[in-house]
Design a protein around this motif. Structure first.
Motif, mmCIF file in Angstrom:
data_model
loop_
_atom_site.group_PDB
_atom_site.id
_atom_site.type_symbol
_atom_site.label_atom_id
_atom_site.label_comp_id
_atom_site.label_asym_id
_atom_site.label_seq_id
_atom_site.Cartn_x
_atom_site.Cartn_y
_atom_site.Cartn_z
ATOM 1 N N TYR A 1 4.509 0.263 -2.405
ATOM 2 C CA TYR A 1 5.180 -0.538 -1.365
ATOM 3 C C TYR A 1 4.169 -1.118 -0.383
ATOM 4 C CZ TYR A 1 8.166 -1.087 2.861
ATOM 5 O OH TYR A 1 8.802 -1.541 3.997
ATOM 6 N N ARG A 2 3.242 -0.286 0.057
ATOM 7 C CA ARG A 2 2.278 -0.757 1.051
ATOM 8 C C ARG A 2 1.258 -1.726 0.450
ATOM 9 N NH1 ARG A 2 2.949 1.380 5.877
ATOM 10 N NH2 ARG A 2 4.164 3.298 6.101
ATOM 11 N N TYR A 3 0.919 -1.539 -0.809
ATOM 12 C CA TYR A 3 0.018 -2.501 -1.454
ATOM 13 C C TYR A 3 0.690 -3.862 -1.609
ATOM 14 C CZ TYR A 3 -4.339 -0.208 -2.604
ATOM 15 O OH TYR A 3 -5.583 0.363 -2.529
ATOM 16 N N LEU A 4 1.969 -3.872 -1.951
ATOM 17 C CA LEU A 4 2.690 -5.137 -2.057
ATOM 18 C C LEU A 4 2.767 -5.835 -0.702
ATOM 19 C CD1 LEU A 4 5.587 -3.999 -4.417
ATOM 20 C CD2 LEU A 4 3.665 -5.494 -5.024
ATOM 21 N N ILE A 5 2.975 -5.070 0.365
ATOM 22 C CA ILE A 5 2.991 -5.640 1.705
ATOM 23 C C ILE A 5 1.639 -6.255 2.035
ATOM 24 C CG2 ILE A 5 3.113 -5.053 4.167
ATOM 25 C CD1 ILE A 5 5.243 -2.980 3.440
ATOM 26 N N THR A 6 0.577 -5.557 1.675
ATOM 27 C CA THR A 6 -0.767 -6.057 1.942
ATOM 28 C C THR A 6 -1.015 -7.380 1.227
ATOM 29 O OG1 THR A 6 -1.625 -3.828 2.264
ATOM 30 C CG2 THR A 6 -3.222 -5.518 1.689
ATOM 31 N N GLU A 7 -0.571 -7.485 -0.021
ATOM 32 C CA GLU A 7 -0.743 -8.746 -0.739
ATOM 33 C C GLU A 7 0.098 -9.853 -0.108
ATOM 34 O OE1 GLU A 7 -0.487 -10.717 -5.212
ATOM 35 O OE2 GLU A 7 0.061 -8.600 -4.928
ATOM 36 N N LEU A 8 1.323 -9.527 0.275
ATOM 37 C CA LEU A 8 2.183 -10.519 0.919
ATOM 38 C C LEU A 8 1.534 -11.040 2.198
ATOM 39 C CD1 LEU A 8 5.000 -11.901 0.779
ATOM 40 C CD2 LEU A 8 5.830 -10.063 2.265
ATOM 41 N N GLU A 9 0.957 -10.138 2.969
ATOM 42 C CA GLU A 9 0.272 -10.529 4.207
ATOM 43 C C GLU A 9 -0.871 -11.500 3.908
ATOM 44 O OE1 GLU A 9 -1.530 -8.311 8.171
ATOM 45 O OE2 GLU A 9 -1.531 -7.254 6.243
ATOM 46 N N THR A 10 -1.564 -11.294 2.801
ATOM 47 C CA THR A 10 -2.674 -12.161 2.430
ATOM 48 C C THR A 10 -2.212 -13.598 2.226
ATOM 49 O OG1 THR A 10 -3.835 -10.320 1.371
ATOM 50 C CG2 THR A 10 -4.491 -12.526 0.716
ATOM 51 N N TYR A 11 -1.022 -13.792 1.701
ATOM 52 C CA TYR A 11 -0.499 -15.142 1.501
ATOM 53 C C TYR A 11 0.053 -15.741 2.791
ATOM 54 C CZ TYR A 11 -0.754 -14.353 -3.550
ATOM 55 O OH TYR A 11 -1.195 -14.107 -4.824
ATOM 56 N N LEU A 12 0.754 -14.940 3.577
ATOM 57 C CA LEU A 12 1.516 -15.486 4.698
ATOM 58 C C LEU A 12 0.767 -15.497 6.020
ATOM 59 C CD1 LEU A 12 5.019 -13.928 3.953
ATOM 60 C CD2 LEU A 12 4.072 -16.121 3.199
ATOM 61 N N ASP A 13 -0.133 -14.561 6.233
ATOM 62 C CA ASP A 13 -0.906 -14.537 7.477
ATOM 63 C C ASP A 13 -2.286 -13.959 7.179
ATOM 64 O OD1 ASP A 13 -1.646 -14.803 10.113
ATOM 65 O OD2 ASP A 13 -0.670 -12.948 10.767
ATOM 66 N N PRO A 14 -3.111 -14.679 6.426
ATOM 67 C CA PRO A 14 -4.398 -14.132 5.981
ATOM 68 C C PRO A 14 -5.378 -13.933 7.125
ATOM 69 C CG PRO A 14 -4.243 -16.461 5.442
ATOM 70 C CD PRO A 14 -2.892 -16.060 5.949
ATOM 71 N N ASP B 1 12.278 -6.369 -4.335
ATOM 72 C CA ASP B 1 12.349 -7.636 -3.596
ATOM 73 C C ASP B 1 10.951 -8.177 -3.292
ATOM 74 O OD1 ASP B 1 15.099 -7.446 -3.665
ATOM 75 O OD2 ASP B 1 15.277 -6.628 -1.621
ATOM 76 N N LEU B 2 10.030 -7.290 -2.939
ATOM 77 C CA LEU B 2 8.666 -7.731 -2.674
ATOM 78 C C LEU B 2 8.023 -8.306 -3.935
ATOM 79 C CD1 LEU B 2 7.434 -4.799 -0.406
ATOM 80 C CD2 LEU B 2 7.542 -7.208 0.275
ATOM 81 N N ARG B 3 8.252 -7.668 -5.058
ATOM 82 C CA ARG B 3 7.686 -8.164 -6.312
ATOM 83 C C ARG B 3 8.213 -9.552 -6.645
ATOM 84 N NH1 ARG B 3 8.163 -2.512 -9.755
ATOM 85 N NH2 ARG B 3 6.087 -1.680 -9.239
ATOM 86 N N LEU B 4 9.514 -9.776 -6.450
ATOM 87 C CA LEU B 4 10.091 -11.085 -6.721
ATOM 88 C C LEU B 4 9.478 -12.157 -5.825
ATOM 89 C CD1 LEU B 4 13.878 -10.214 -7.215
ATOM 90 C CD2 LEU B 4 12.282 -11.069 -8.950
ATOM 91 N N ARG B 5 9.336 -11.837 -4.554
ATOM 92 C CA ARG B 5 8.773 -12.826 -3.621
ATOM 93 C C ARG B 5 7.316 -13.117 -3.948
ATOM 94 N NH1 ARG B 5 8.319 -17.187 -1.663
ATOM 95 N NH2 ARG B 5 7.943 -17.526 0.556
ATOM 96 N N LEU B 6 6.583 -12.083 -4.326
ATOM 97 C CA LEU B 6 5.169 -12.272 -4.647
ATOM 98 C C LEU B 6 4.982 -13.073 -5.926
ATOM 99 C CD1 LEU B 6 3.756 -8.800 -3.614
ATOM 100 C CD2 LEU B 6 2.981 -11.010 -2.745
ATOM 101 N N GLU B 7 5.889 -12.946 -6.879
ATOM 102 C CA GLU B 7 5.792 -13.759 -8.088
ATOM 103 C C GLU B 7 5.807 -15.233 -7.744
ATOM 104 O OE1 GLU B 7 8.773 -12.749 -10.929
ATOM 105 O OE2 GLU B 7 8.042 -10.694 -11.223
#
Length: 439
Positions: free
Chosen positions: A196-209, A392-398
């Motif tokens: 969960y936290r790794y997916l959040i970290t990747e999401l952050e990289t796209y949205l607020d790097p 949900d995080l996986r879907l958004r990251l795809e």
């Protein structure tokens, strides 16, 4: 967006050393070659301490060559021990005279016998010793008595500091055998939380790097592997003497002063999977909670993916609005109302805070505090089971990965479609963020 000034030893008195420890803990002066001061707080670690120290003395550089032991020293503070931890450490030091291993044994009064205070005492001492050498970029490196650093731990921390980081959080892994022997529900919770936290970290990289903390990276900034330069330790005001979690409090202090913090995958530590900890928080305490949740058949609930994404998008918009204000551009009323709604705070409050001379770290910390007070954020986003949040995080990251992969050249997450117009201010023109400023 804020210029970073240079710091010299003469600038360092912002760290207020405690009067009870105004005299050095270690009387032997540091080697003039010392670049890193490793600190190890110890309380009843007889079972793991020898492995901790063995890992610290078998350090190599990033090419696998033996690391010159003159480049670092170790300060171990055995506090309030009822076992033979101090004797083990002293015996180890005698067996390895080529390593600068300083053993300090103290019995602190009950009001001070907690990990935050002990780590503060040690980091203050490391700071003092590096300052005595004039090493403003010397490194204070923290680990724990139940953890074993990787062979390149010191070299990897130095690498990240030399690449421009002010502080480094290492990746902390739970040792394999202990993890395998965990209660099944606790083990499942642990693995899901890591994912969960790794997916959040990747999401952050796209949205607020963060340009100083690029992907791949991780999410941890804890005492088992935490390094900071002497100058940044001073600027942040030293380690807060809070009971727990003192490492998280220190990370927040670093964020307030816009430290360049690197969550490095090169820096690695293995820690124990014990379920009886030395504090009321931390991994051991969390493992115990998960075990109890399993017994009571409680679900593991977390913040939903929608809340996380909204936070990152709103934080980036706030960062740009703050930057525009610094450059003399007035945010439009529409953009202020929209952002306040997204953040879950009142527009009037947001306007007032944007007019104050905060660093961005200070500003966003106040936003989070205000969110808790106004309760709009909490009422909007209800916790969900962690399995749903991960899905949900996986879907958004795809979707985000696909958008990024379609970009040509040496594109970065800054180029995503949500980051369209540049701010009119020259210093923000290349930031690639949405423009909330009015002309």
């Amino acid at each position: 967006m804020e210029s970073k000034r240079l710091f010299f030893v003469a600038d360092f008195p912002s760290v207020q050393l405690d009067k009870d420890f105004s005299q050095p803990l270690v009387k032997i002066p540091p080697s003039p070659h010392c670049e890193v001061c490793v600190i190890v707080p110890v309380r009843n670690e007889a079972q793991t301490l020898a492995a901790t120290l063995t890992a610290l003395i078998h350090q190599v550089d990033l090419e696998g060559q033996f690391l010159d032991p003159r480049r670092y020293e170790i300060i171990l503070l055995a506090n309030n021990c009822s076992d033979d931890s101090a004797d083990i450490a002293r015996t180890f030091a005698q067996q390895h005279p080529d390593i600068a291993l300083h053993i300090v044994e103290k019995t602190l009064p009950p009001a001070e016998a907690y990990i935050g205070r002990v780590r503060q005492i040690l980091m203050d001492e490391a700071y003092r010793r590096l300052c005595s050498l004039g090493r403003t970029r010397g490194v204070i490196a923290s680990t724990d008595g139940d953890s074993q650093v990787s062979p390149t731990w010191i070299a990897a921390n130095l690498y990240e500091i030399n690449c421009g980081a002010d502080a480094v959080g290492g990746r902390i892994l739970v040792e394999r055998v202990g993890r395998a022997n965990l209660d099944p529900y606790a083990r499942a919770c642990y693995l899901r939380e890591v994912g969960y936290r790794y997916l959040i970290t990747e999401l952050e990289t796209y949205l607020d790097p963060d340009p100083h903390d690029s992907f791949p990276r991780h999410y941890q900034h804890y005492g088992a592997s935490l390094a900071v330069t002497a100058e940044m330790y001073a600027l942040a005001g030293g380690l807060p003497a809070v009971r727990t979690p003192e490492d998280v409090a220190f990370y927040r202090a670093l964020v307030r002063v816009n430290a360049r913090f690197r969550h490095s995958s090169l820096v690695r530590v293995v820690t124990s999977a014990r379920q009886i900890g030395r504090t009321n928080v931390g991994l051991a305490n969390q493992l115990s909670k998960w075990i109890e949740m399993g017994r009571q058949q409680q679900s593991f609930v977390v913040e939903p993916a929608g809340a996380i994404e909204t936070r990152f998008v709103a934080r980036r918009q706030l960062r740009v609005m703050w930057g525009c204000a610094l450059n003399g551009y007035q945010p439009s009323h529409h953009s202020l109302v929209s952002l306040a709604e997204m953040l879950g705070v009142s527009t009037q409050w947001l306007v007032q805070k944007l007019s104050q001379p905060y660093t961005f770290g200070q500003l966003f910390e106040q936003v989070e505090e205000r969110q808790q007070k106004e309760q709009m954020w909490a009422s909007r986003w209800k916790y969900v089971e962690i399995e749903q949040a991960i899905g949900d995080l996986r879907l958004r990251l795809e979707s985000l990965r696909l958008s990024w992969s379609k970009l040509q050249g040496n594109s970065t997450p800054d180029d995503l479609e949500l980051l369209k117009e540049p701010c009119p201010a020259g210093s923000l023109r290349n930031s690639g963020v949405v423009n909330p400023c009015s002309n």
